[in-house]
Design a protein around this motif. Structure first.
Motif: not given
Length: 516
Positions: A153, A353, A392, A396
């Protein structure tokens, strides 16, 4: 004929074979006997001088950094029953009791293994540790200390799959970069705000260590949309970099950024660059009219430029190997933006997503074009020099990053090298004059060897033990060769063999030179 006689009669290869046989029968390898052929002169090395001017600091509450002055091939460091050989006049000792005084002995070691008198140093980590070093940072500091330390991330990585691992550091581990180049792109931007007490509108801090003499670290603040492009040697438009090598630290700025004329006084620091195996903390401090580099809190470089963008994206690049310890940023708090960048080498389906998507293309002249894509696009067609950027949802995990496997500790070493030069200064590939002497320099970049051998056209002309008073260290050995006395023809082949202490196979370096 015993093994040692056989080794002496047949040269370096037989010596290694004999050592292996001895190990297999349970005996330790014998001490290498010094042998110098006629026509060869060993350049005498000075006795190692006692290190001087000790200095201590602590980057963690349970670790000590000890530095000193000296010019030896390497140093032997002893503390708490431990012994470590280091190639530079600095060492970091992790995993200590924060409240206990640690006594350290440092001895200079020559290329032949001789030790100096010890320098004695004592310090307590907690007394030296500054627990306020991260007060000006926002968000959580990234500590790269576990198999999943690279959160997908928060980071995108540009490196070969086997490039990254974890090496021991005290009671923990740190990311080890073991490849020519690795780039770490942060998904957390830095937004500049009102000046803090030290005048900074924003900052980025990275804690790293070098691995070898050629290690090189660069921390770059990239304006949009350069964070979406691959790392290159070119300085991106509008960017500023903190550039660190073993030689020192500098700030590199895009020449098109406005110059301000600001002058800043540099601090007093004996060394300003990377050190193999020793972490240092670099801060890239952004002022309204300058960008300043600090090493362990001391100003070591600056550039009088003004960054024109208010939002930038940090990228860390490590060349030639190194150890990545921690990273943090300061400024206006910003959220992580989970981002995936996909080269459009083939058609790509837009992930479900995604909350935003962009098409980024680079064109000549340091120009980048960006176009927004509707989330209903579905499939994105392949395109040259183009990349699909997918933003995203915050929860996510955009893509899997390498899981970091454990690697053994210890000092990284390099291959041995041979250099040849005639006494009049002529160097290969030019033919060397037949008259006069040739200086041969053997560079040994390893530890734990028991000696070196030098062969000329298959004949051993020198054997030197390198473990006279303990474990051998990296170092330089120089020999003058009288080519006439040695009967060298129109060309000559030199071979250097570094003999491991355990009797293993010799590490070889070779070179060829011509005589005119």
């Amino acid at each position: 004929m015993d093994r040692r006689t056989l080794a002496g009669g047949l040269g370096g290869l037989a010596l290694v074979v004999a050592a292996v046989v001895a190990l297999r029968t349970g005996d330790a390898p014998g001490t290498l006997k010094r042998e110098i052929a006629d026509g060869v002169e060993v350049v005498a090395s000075q006795e190692p001088a006692k290190p001087a001017n000790p200095r201590t600091r602590a980057l963690d509450v349970d670790a000590l950094q000890v530095a000193w002055n000296g010019s030896a091939s390497a140093y032997e460091v002893r503390w708490n029953g431990n012994v470590q050989l280091v190639p530079t006049p600095e060492v970091e000792l992790p995993g200590l009791d924060p409240d206990a005084e640690t006594s350290v002995e440092v001895r200079a070691v020559s290329a032949t293994g001789r030790r100096s008198e010890p320098l004695l140093i004592s310090a307590t980590p907690e007394d030296l540790y500054d627990d306020r070093w991260d007060d000006q940072l926002v968000g959580q500091v990234d500590r790269f200390d576990g198999p999943e330390a690279l959160d997908p991330r928060k980071w995108r990585v540009q490196a070969e799959p086997e490039c990254l691992g974890l090496r021991p550091f005290g009671q923990g581990r740190r990311i080890d970069v073991d490849c020519p180049t690795a780039a770490f792109q942060s998904n957390t931007p830095v937004r500049f705000g009102m000046p803090a007490a030290d005048g900074a509108t924003g900052r980025a801090v990275v804690s790293v260590a070098g691995a070898v003499e050629s290690s090189h670290v660069r921390l770059t603040l990239l304006p949009d949309p350069w964070q979406y492009l691959e790392e290159t040697d070119a300085q991106p438009k509008g960017s500023v970099s903190l550039d660190v090598t073993t030689q020192g630290t500098r700030i590199i700025a895009d020449p098109d950024l406005p110059r301000t004329g600001r002058q800043i006084t540099l601090g007093d620091s004996q060394t300003t660059g990377l050190v193999a195996g020793v972490r240092h903390r670099w801060e890239m401090r952004v002022l309204p009219d300058a960008v300043v580099a600090l090493r362990d809190g001391v100003v070591v470089a600056y550039e009088p430029v003004a960054i024109t963008e208010r939002l930038v994206h940090p990228r860390i690049r490590i060349d030639g190997g190194g150890f990545l310890d921690a990273f943090g940023v300061g400024g206006v708090p910003e959220r992580v933006v989970p981002t995936e960048v996909i080269p459009l080498e083939r058609d790509v389906e837009l992930p479900q997503d995604a909350v935003a998507a962009k098409l980024v293309s680079s064109v000549p002249g340091r120009q980048v074009t960006v176009s927004e894509l509707p989330l209903t696009t579905g499939k994105v067609a392949a395109a040259q020099q183009a990349r699909l950027v997918v933003i995203r949802k915050p929860e996510s995990r955009p893509q899997a990053l390498p899981r970091l496997s454990d690697r053994p500790g210890g000092m990284k070493i390099g291959a041995p090298r041979l250099h040849v030069v005639h006494e009049d200064g002529t160097k290969p590939p030019q033919p060397l004059p037949r008259k006069g002497r040739v200086l041969v320099t053997a560079e040994v970049n390893a530890i734990g060897h028991r000696g070196i051998e030098l062969e000329l056209d298959g004949k051993r002309i020198a054997a030197l033990p390198t473990d006279e008073q303990g474990s051998a260290v990296p170092g330089r050995h120089e020999f003058w060769l009288d080519t006439a006395a040695l009967g060298v023809g129109s060309s000559a082949r030199l071979k250097l063999g570094v003999l491991p202490a355990d009797g293993g196979e010799a590490v070889i370096a070779e070179t060829v030179f011509a005589l005119g």
